[in-house]
Design an enzyme around this catalytic site. Structure first.
Site, PDB file in Angstrom:
ATOM      1  NE  ARG A 128       0.668   2.003   4.525  1.00 46.03           N
ATOM      2  CZ  ARG A 128       2.043   2.536   4.963  1.00 46.03           C
ATOM      3  NH1 ARG A 128       1.452   3.373   4.029  1.00 46.03           N
ATOM      4  NH2 ARG A 128       1.551   2.563   6.529  1.00 46.03           N
ATOM      5  CD  GLU A 236      -2.331   6.942  10.564  1.00 49.89           C
ATOM      6  OE1 GLU A 236      -2.382   6.041  11.245  1.00 49.89           O
ATOM      7  OE2 GLU A 236      -1.419   7.418  10.252  1.00 49.89           O
ATOM      8  NE  ARG A 240      -2.048   5.225   5.139  1.00 42.25           N
ATOM      9  CZ  ARG A 240      -2.084   4.561   6.283  1.00 42.25           C
ATOM     10  NH1 ARG A 240      -2.128   3.039   6.365  1.00 42.25           N
ATOM     11  NH2 ARG A 240      -1.522   5.381   7.256  1.00 42.25           N
ATOM     12  CB  CYS A 283       1.746   8.562  10.842  1.00 38.58           C
ATOM     13  SG  CYS A 283       2.748   8.250  12.627  1.00 38.58           S
ATOM     14  CB  THR A 285       5.900   6.291  11.432  1.00 35.68           C
ATOM     15  OG1 THR A 285       4.794   5.911  11.016  1.00 35.68           O
ATOM     16  CG2 THR A 285       6.528   6.609  12.230  1.00 35.68           C
ATOM     17  NE  ARG A 292       3.226  -2.223   7.619  1.00 33.74           N
ATOM     18  CZ  ARG A 292       2.402  -3.825   7.181  1.00 33.74           C
ATOM     19  NH1 ARG A 292       1.843  -3.945   6.886  1.00 33.74           N
ATOM     20  NH2 ARG A 292       3.754  -4.995   8.351  1.00 33.74           N
ATOM     21  NE  ARG A 324       2.508  -3.610  11.311  1.00 39.35           N
ATOM     22  CZ  ARG A 324       2.118  -3.333  10.502  1.00 39.35           C
ATOM     23  NH1 ARG A 324       0.935  -3.187  10.054  1.00 39.35           N
ATOM     24  NH2 ARG A 324       2.182  -1.471  10.633  1.00 39.35           N
ATOM     25  CD  GLU A 329       1.038   0.628  14.057  1.00 45.65           C
ATOM     26  OE1 GLU A 329      -0.553   0.969  13.404  1.00 45.65           O
ATOM     27  OE2 GLU A 329       1.884   0.948  14.342  1.00 45.65           O
TER      28      GLU A 329
HETATM   29  N1  ARG Z   1       0.572   7.483  16.765  1.00 48.88           N
HETATM   30  C1  ARG Z   1       1.643   6.846  17.426  1.00 48.88           C
HETATM   31  C2  ARG Z   1       2.866   6.573  17.719  1.00 48.88           C
HETATM   32  O1  ARG Z   1       3.198   8.017  17.742  1.00 48.88           O
HETATM   33  C3  ARG Z   1       1.376   5.311  15.803  1.00 48.88           C
HETATM   34  C4  ARG Z   1       3.167   5.214  15.070  1.00 48.88           C
HETATM   35  C5  ARG Z   1       2.951   4.344  13.505  1.00 48.88           C
HETATM   36  N2  ARG Z   1       2.156   3.935  13.420  1.00 48.88           N
HETATM   37  C6  ARG Z   1       0.891   4.899  12.310  1.00 48.88           C
HETATM   38  N3  ARG Z   1      -0.288   3.872  12.252  1.00 48.88           N
HETATM   39  N4  ARG Z   1       0.762   5.638  11.726  1.00 48.88           N
HETATM   40  O2  ARG Z   1       3.079   5.622  18.385  1.00 48.88           O
END
Ligand code: ARG
Length: 372
Positions: A128, A236, A240, A283, A285, A292, A324, A329
């Site tokens: 994704r 999120e 996606r 996010c 990340t 991913r 995981r 998650e």
């Molecule tokens: N907000 C969470 C943290 O800071 C999730 C981080 C990664 N996961 C995500 N689905 N973006 O730990």
């Protein structure tokens, strides 16, 4: 006296709260890099904006990142705080430039797991990418009406896809009263099939980030007739976009995503992107490729029948993979030691490199699993 802008939750001063979190939760990157002098240097309006970005990390001290962007421009506007967090998470040292390149050119048939071992002919595979549209606030800052407006825009794009024999399929909306609304039972079945996303309102991180607000308005999913190309709306990230298949050909999975994404991109406004951080995501990340790619492997030996996820996590780390459970998650390994593995890196690696890492890493883990 502190102004109301500096207070949250129990009314403590933000800086004091973050100081406490930093001491108690050294893994929280927002708390680690929060700089009081920087925060105090901001005017009230910017302080308020920053507070919304970091709220998730304050209200959930066990956060790993602890921040969600509310607008694509946040990454530039709040760079003094966000950049060190991004560098740390994505392992980019201070002396290295952050620059995201894209490259989707992979060997067209090179990544076939069945060629490695006939037992790998029916693996669950998924790749994704997150995409957002700069003309809208990121999901954390969307209002109910902007969520609905966004969904309407996407429904128009999906209606074009549905006419295209390569895609077909349908749009399933969670919005109450939508002409595409699905019933509870259909929603439940789509979750069970791992196609649809779960009720986000139960996720404390997303809730503090504003991302799950107005649930389930403006949320839904497009799914192709062959069930292998899916677009989530209003999770999120705005979108996606993913490809899911059972089988062994990672190259086919990857090209299905790439083709679908290119077709979709012609039907909607430009995806938000920067030269340094790549595709903007809620996010930090997920920045960069925002990709991913994962597959499910049964690793009963390496997980000791699914009980010991920690050990296999360490082994996988050497292969640049994250492990995981198969329930998403923070889930545990499934029966028979089934785990979900995916390349850890998103920023500073190309799409093609991610696929290569997934293929080569899976082959390496598989041979460790089957050693003697
Ligand atoms: N907000 C969470 C943290 O800071 C999730 C981080 C990664 N996961 C995500 N689905 N973006 O730990």
């Amino acid at each position: 006296m502190t102004s109301s802008l500096e207070t949250v939750g129990n009314g403590e001063d933000v800086t004091t709260q973050i100081r406490d979190i930093r001491a108690a939760q050294p893994g929280n990157l927002m708390a680690r890099y929060f700089d009081e002098a920087y925060y105090c240097s901001l005017d009230e309006a910017k302080r308020e904006r920053l507070h919304k970005i970091i709220r998730s990390g304050i209200e959930n001290p066990d956060s790993q990142m602890g921040a969600y962007a509310q607008y694509c421009t946040d990454y530039e506007d709040f760079e003094p705080l966000l950049e060190p967090m991004i560098r740390d998470y994505h392992n980019i040292s201070d002396d290295r430039l952050i620059a995201q390149e894209h490259d989707w050119a992979t060997p067209t048939s090179g990544y076939n797991l069945e060629g490695v071992d006939a037992r790998l002919k029916d693996v669950s595979m998924r790749v994704r990418v997150g995409r957002n549209i700069g003309a809208f606030p990121l999901p954390g800052a969307m209002t109910k009406s902007s969520r609905l407006e966004f969904e309407t825009l996407l429904i128009e794009a999906f209606s074009v896809l549905m006419e295209d024999p390569e895609f077909g399929g349908e749009y399933l909306s969670l919005t109450p009263g939508s002409s595409c609304e699905i019933d509870e039972e259909t929603y439940r079945r789509r979750i069970e099939a791992h196609q649809m996303f779960k009720d986000m309102s139960g996720d404390p991180y997303l809730e503090s980030g504003g991302i799950s607000s107005d649930w389930p308005y403006g949320r839904g999913m497009y799914i192709s007739g062959s069930q292998d190309f899916i677009v989530w709306v209003g999770e999120e990230d705005h979108l996606r976009v993913m490809s899911m298949k059972r089988g062994s050909d990672l190259s086919a999975l990857f090209s299905r995503l790439h083709g679908g994404l290119e077709t979709l991109a012609k039907l909607i406004p430009d995806f938000a992107h920067s030269e340094r951080y790549g595709y903007s995501t809620s996010c930090p990340t997920n920045l960069g490729s925002a990709m991913r790619a994962s597959l499910h492997l049964p690793l009963p030996n390496l997980t000791k029948e699914g009980r010991d996820l920690e050990h296999v996590k360490e082994t996988a780390l050497d292969l640049s993979l994250a492990v995981r459970g198969v329930g998403g998650e923070h889930s545990e390994a499934g029966e028979g030691g089934i785990v979900d593995i995916s390349p850890r890196a998103r920023l500073g690696v190309t799409e093609a490199e991610i696929m290569q890492c997934l293929y080569e890493g899976s082959v390496a883990l598989w041979s460790l699993e089957n050693a003697n």
